[in-house]
Design a protein around this motif. Structure first.
Motif, short mmCIF file in Angstrom:
data_model
loop_
_atom_site.label_atom_id
_atom_site.label_comp_id
_atom_site.label_asym_id
_atom_site.label_seq_id
_atom_site.Cartn_x
_atom_site.Cartn_y
_atom_site.Cartn_z
N PRO A 87 -4.07 70.18 -30.84
CA PRO A 87 -4.82 71.42 -30.69
C PRO A 87 -4.66 72.02 -29.30
O PRO A 87 -4.47 71.30 -28.32
CB PRO A 87 -6.28 70.99 -30.94
N VAL A 88 -4.71 73.34 -29.24
CA VAL A 88 -4.62 74.06 -27.98
C VAL A 88 -6.03 74.42 -27.52
O VAL A 88 -6.77 75.10 -28.22
CB VAL A 88 -3.76 75.33 -28.12
N ARG A 89 -6.39 73.95 -26.33
CA ARG A 89 -7.73 74.19 -25.78
C ARG A 89 -7.70 75.39 -24.85
O ARG A 89 -6.90 75.46 -23.93
CB ARG A 89 -8.18 72.94 -25.01
N GLN A 90 -8.59 76.35 -25.12
CA GLN A 90 -8.68 77.57 -24.31
C GLN A 90 -10.08 77.66 -23.71
O GLN A 90 -11.07 77.63 -24.45
CB GLN A 90 -8.40 78.80 -25.17
N GLN A 91 -10.16 77.78 -22.41
CA GLN A 91 -11.45 77.93 -21.74
C GLN A 91 -11.75 79.41 -21.60
O GLN A 91 -10.94 80.18 -21.10
CB GLN A 91 -11.42 77.26 -20.37
N VAL A 92 -12.94 79.81 -22.05
CA VAL A 92 -13.34 81.21 -22.02
C VAL A 92 -14.81 81.30 -21.58
O VAL A 92 -15.47 80.28 -21.38
CB VAL A 92 -13.16 81.88 -23.41
N ARG A 104 -12.32 77.35 -26.96
CA ARG A 104 -11.73 77.48 -28.28
C ARG A 104 -10.68 76.40 -28.44
O ARG A 104 -9.88 76.16 -27.53
CB ARG A 104 -11.07 78.85 -28.48
N TYR A 105 -10.68 75.76 -29.61
CA TYR A 105 -9.68 74.74 -29.92
C TYR A 105 -8.88 75.24 -31.11
O TYR A 105 -9.38 75.25 -32.24
CB TYR A 105 -10.35 73.40 -30.24
N ARG A 106 -7.66 75.68 -30.87
CA ARG A 106 -6.82 76.24 -31.92
C ARG A 106 -5.92 75.15 -32.48
O ARG A 106 -5.19 74.49 -31.75
CB ARG A 106 -5.99 77.40 -31.39
N GLY A 107 -6.00 74.98 -33.80
CA GLY A 107 -5.17 73.98 -34.46
C GLY A 107 -5.92 73.33 -35.60
O GLY A 107 -7.06 73.68 -35.90
N TRP A 108 -5.26 72.35 -36.21
CA TRP A 108 -5.81 71.71 -37.40
C TRP A 108 -6.37 70.33 -37.12
O TRP A 108 -6.48 69.50 -38.01
CB TRP A 108 -4.74 71.66 -38.48
N SER A 109 -6.73 70.09 -35.86
CA SER A 109 -7.39 68.85 -35.50
C SER A 109 -8.21 69.09 -34.25
O SER A 109 -8.09 70.14 -33.61
CB SER A 109 -6.37 67.72 -35.26
N LEU A 110 -9.05 68.11 -33.90
CA LEU A 110 -9.81 68.15 -32.66
C LEU A 110 -9.55 66.86 -31.90
O LEU A 110 -9.58 65.78 -32.50
CB LEU A 110 -11.31 68.29 -32.95
N ASP A 111 -9.31 66.97 -30.60
CA ASP A 111 -9.12 65.78 -29.79
C ASP A 111 -10.50 65.28 -29.37
O ASP A 111 -11.20 65.91 -28.56
CB ASP A 111 -8.28 66.12 -28.56
#
Length: 199
Positions: A30-35, A175-182
């Protein structure tokens, strides 16, 4: 030639079965985005038929994601990741967090269906709500959180793969973009938000 046709047919079947991976989800981790933006408020119906308003949950961090109960592949994986996070947070004694799963298939996902899904997947409903509503109620929520939803057939839906972490003041922080969570990453982010609350 026959072998090539078999490969093509297999690819078509596989593509049809993976109905949740059509939109905006990066391959791999997953791609983690800080907002830092306000989380749009909403009121939806939980697995017990009760209204849940996001604004009423302020004071605790909220981890929110989008699923549907007949998803054949990735939604159960996201749910399993959130169950692990919920259990780890509880085992560590906090930070207390609220978990929300919002359906992308309201035609199928009535409250009783969501409740059965929660039981199958080991969800602790003390701090987790699975939410549904009419399409008219859900569409503004999907739009607000940039979730594209396309119904392909009954029980098969394409939707964006994204999970959202909201802080106790109602602001989207990650935001965590993807089909899983770390799991370690999300737990660390929850602990970071909890530390902020104590300052």
């Amino acid at each position: 030639m026959k072998f090539a046709l078999v490969l093509v047919a297999a690819a078509v079947v596989l593509g049809a079965s993976r109905g949740s991976q059509a939109y905006d989800a990066p391959a791999g981790p997953p791609v983690r985005q800080q907002v830092m933006v306000p989380a749009s408020d909403f009121t939806l119906t939980n697995q017990d038929g009760r209204a849940v308003r996001l604004a009423d949950l302020r004071g605790k961090p909220v981890l929110l994601t989008f699923i549907y109960t007949t998803c054949p592949d990735v939604c159960p994986l996201i749910t399993a990741d959130m169950v692990r996070i919920q259990r780890l947070v509880k085992a560590r004694g906090g930070p207390e967090a609220i978990f929300l799963s919002i359906t992308t298939d309201p035609e199928v996902d009535r409250p009783d269906v969501l409740k059965a899904y929660a039981e199958r997947h080991g969800v602790d409903l003390a701090t987790w709500a699975l939410l549904t509503g009419t399409t008219a109620e859900l569409q503004p929520v999907w739009n607000a959180y940039s979730v594209k939803v396309t119904r392909r057939a009954r029980g098969l839906v394409d939707h964006t793969g994204v999970s959202i972490l909201i802080d106790r003041l109602g602001r989207i922080r990650y935001r965590y973009r993807g089909w899983s969570l770390d799991t370690p990453t999300v737990v660390a982010d929850l602990e970071r938000l909890n530390a902020e609350a104590k300052r």
